[in-house]
Design a protein around this motif. Structure first.
Motif, short mmCIF file in Angstrom:
data_model
loop_
_atom_site.label_atom_id
_atom_site.label_comp_id
_atom_site.label_asym_id
_atom_site.label_seq_id
_atom_site.Cartn_x
_atom_site.Cartn_y
_atom_site.Cartn_z
N ASP A 70 -9.11 -1.73 0.06
CA ASP A 70 -8.26 -2.65 0.81
C ASP A 70 -8.03 -3.95 0.04
O ASP A 70 -6.92 -4.48 0.01
N VAL A 71 -9.07 -4.47 -0.58
CA VAL A 71 -8.94 -5.68 -1.40
C VAL A 71 -8.04 -5.38 -2.60
O VAL A 71 -7.15 -6.17 -2.93
N ALA A 72 -8.24 -4.24 -3.24
CA ALA A 72 -7.41 -3.86 -4.38
C ALA A 72 -5.94 -3.74 -3.96
O ALA A 72 -5.05 -4.21 -4.67
N ALA A 73 -5.69 -3.15 -2.80
CA ALA A 73 -4.31 -2.99 -2.32
C ALA A 73 -3.66 -4.36 -2.11
O ALA A 73 -2.48 -4.56 -2.46
N ASP A 74 -4.40 -5.30 -1.55
CA ASP A 74 -3.88 -6.64 -1.32
C ASP A 74 -3.56 -7.34 -2.64
O ASP A 74 -2.51 -7.98 -2.79
N GLN A 75 -4.44 -7.20 -3.63
CA GLN A 75 -4.22 -7.82 -4.94
C GLN A 75 -3.04 -7.17 -5.67
O GLN A 75 -2.26 -7.87 -6.33
N ILE A 76 -2.91 -5.86 -5.53
CA ILE A 76 -1.79 -5.16 -6.17
C ILE A 76 -0.47 -5.60 -5.53
O ILE A 76 0.53 -5.79 -6.22
N LYS A 77 -0.48 -5.78 -4.22
CA LYS A 77 0.72 -6.25 -3.53
C LYS A 77 1.18 -7.58 -4.11
O LYS A 77 2.35 -7.78 -4.39
N ARG A 78 0.23 -8.48 -4.31
CA ARG A 78 0.57 -9.79 -4.90
C ARG A 78 1.09 -9.64 -6.32
O ARG A 78 2.05 -10.28 -6.72
N TYR A 79 0.42 -8.79 -7.11
CA TYR A 79 0.83 -8.59 -8.50
C TYR A 79 2.24 -7.99 -8.58
O TYR A 79 3.06 -8.43 -9.37
N LEU A 80 2.50 -7.00 -7.76
CA LEU A 80 3.80 -6.33 -7.79
C LEU A 80 4.91 -7.16 -7.15
O LEU A 80 6.08 -6.85 -7.33
N GLY A 81 4.52 -8.21 -6.43
CA GLY A 81 5.51 -9.04 -5.75
C GLY A 81 6.54 -9.63 -6.70
O GLY A 81 7.68 -9.85 -6.32
N GLY A 82 6.16 -9.90 -7.92
CA GLY A 82 7.09 -10.46 -8.89
C GLY A 82 7.88 -9.42 -9.67
O GLY A 82 8.73 -9.76 -10.48
N LYS A 83 7.61 -8.17 -9.42
CA LYS A 83 8.29 -7.09 -10.14
C LYS A 83 9.36 -6.49 -9.23
O LYS A 83 9.12 -6.23 -8.07
N VAL A 104 -20.58 20.22 -4.69
CA VAL A 104 -19.74 19.03 -4.63
C VAL A 104 -18.41 19.38 -3.97
O VAL A 104 -17.74 20.32 -4.39
N ASP A 105 -18.08 18.64 -2.94
CA ASP A 105 -16.80 18.80 -2.26
C ASP A 105 -15.92 17.60 -2.58
O ASP A 105 -16.25 16.47 -2.18
N PRO A 106 -14.80 17.82 -3.30
CA PRO A 106 -13.88 16.71 -3.56
C PRO A 106 -13.02 16.43 -2.32
O PRO A 106 -12.54 17.36 -1.67
N ILE A 107 -12.87 15.16 -2.01
CA ILE A 107 -12.05 14.76 -0.87
C ILE A 107 -10.98 13.79 -1.38
O ILE A 107 -11.28 12.64 -1.72
N PRO A 108 -9.72 14.26 -1.47
CA PRO A 108 -8.66 13.36 -1.92
C PRO A 108 -8.40 12.26 -0.88
O PRO A 108 -8.38 12.52 0.32
N ARG A 109 -8.22 11.05 -1.37
CA ARG A 109 -7.95 9.90 -0.49
C ARG A 109 -6.73 9.15 -1.02
O ARG A 109 -6.41 9.21 -2.20
N GLU A 110 -6.10 8.42 -0.12
CA GLU A 110 -5.00 7.56 -0.55
C GLU A 110 -4.90 6.36 0.39
O GLU A 110 -5.32 6.41 1.54
N ARG A 111 -4.33 5.28 -0.15
CA ARG A 111 -4.11 4.05 0.61
C ARG A 111 -2.77 3.50 0.17
O ARG A 111 -2.58 3.15 -1.00
N ARG A 112 -1.84 3.45 1.09
CA ARG A 112 -0.52 2.92 0.77
C ARG A 112 -0.59 1.41 0.64
O ARG A 112 -1.29 0.74 1.42
N VAL A 113 0.09 0.88 -0.35
CA VAL A 113 0.18 -0.56 -0.54
C VAL A 113 1.45 -1.02 0.17
O VAL A 113 2.55 -0.58 -0.16
#
Length: 118
Positions: A70-83, A104-113
């Motif tokens: 969630d913190v990464a998504a917020d920072q990416i939003k700011r970074y991409l804001g100028g693009k 080992v069970d892989p669990i794919p995850r995603e978080r929309r920015v």
């Protein structure tokens, strides 16, 4: 854990150039997204997908231990804001868990920015 940022953009070449320029200006392999170590890097094996108009681009995302998605998504939003030309951005990663048998069970995850519509 490996993190990726999938971007849908109408100007992938300009975005790639901007990220490479940011990394070069920082004297680093990653373009610095934030002061807490989050960074973006062009994957040399990445192939642009899509045709005329929108293209899908996948970038390598560095998220330091202790930083939440969630913190990464917020920072990416700011970074991409100028693009310009970015329609959609999604962080993807795979978590691994152990089942009762030790497999080992892989669990794919995603978080929309959530990008500002402008």
């Amino acid at each position: 854990m490996d993190y990726f940022l999938d971007l849908e953009t109408d100007n992938a070449k300009a975005l790639i150039s901007a990220i490479e320029a940011d990394a070069e200006a920082a004297g680093a392999a990653d373009a610095p997204v934030s002061d807490n170590g989050i960074g973006l890097r062009i994957d040399p094996e990445n192939k642009l997908r899509g045709g005329e108009g929108m293209q899908l681009l996948t970038l390598l995302l560095t998220v330091p231990v202790g930083i939440t998605v969630d913190v990464a998504a917020d920072q990416i939003k700011r970074y991409l804001g100028g693009k310009r030309g970015i329609k959609e951005a999604t962080i993807t990663w795979t978590e691994e868990t152990l089942d009762a048998d030790g497999n080992v069970d892989p669990i794919p995850r995603e978080r929309r920015v959530e990008l500002d519509e402008s």
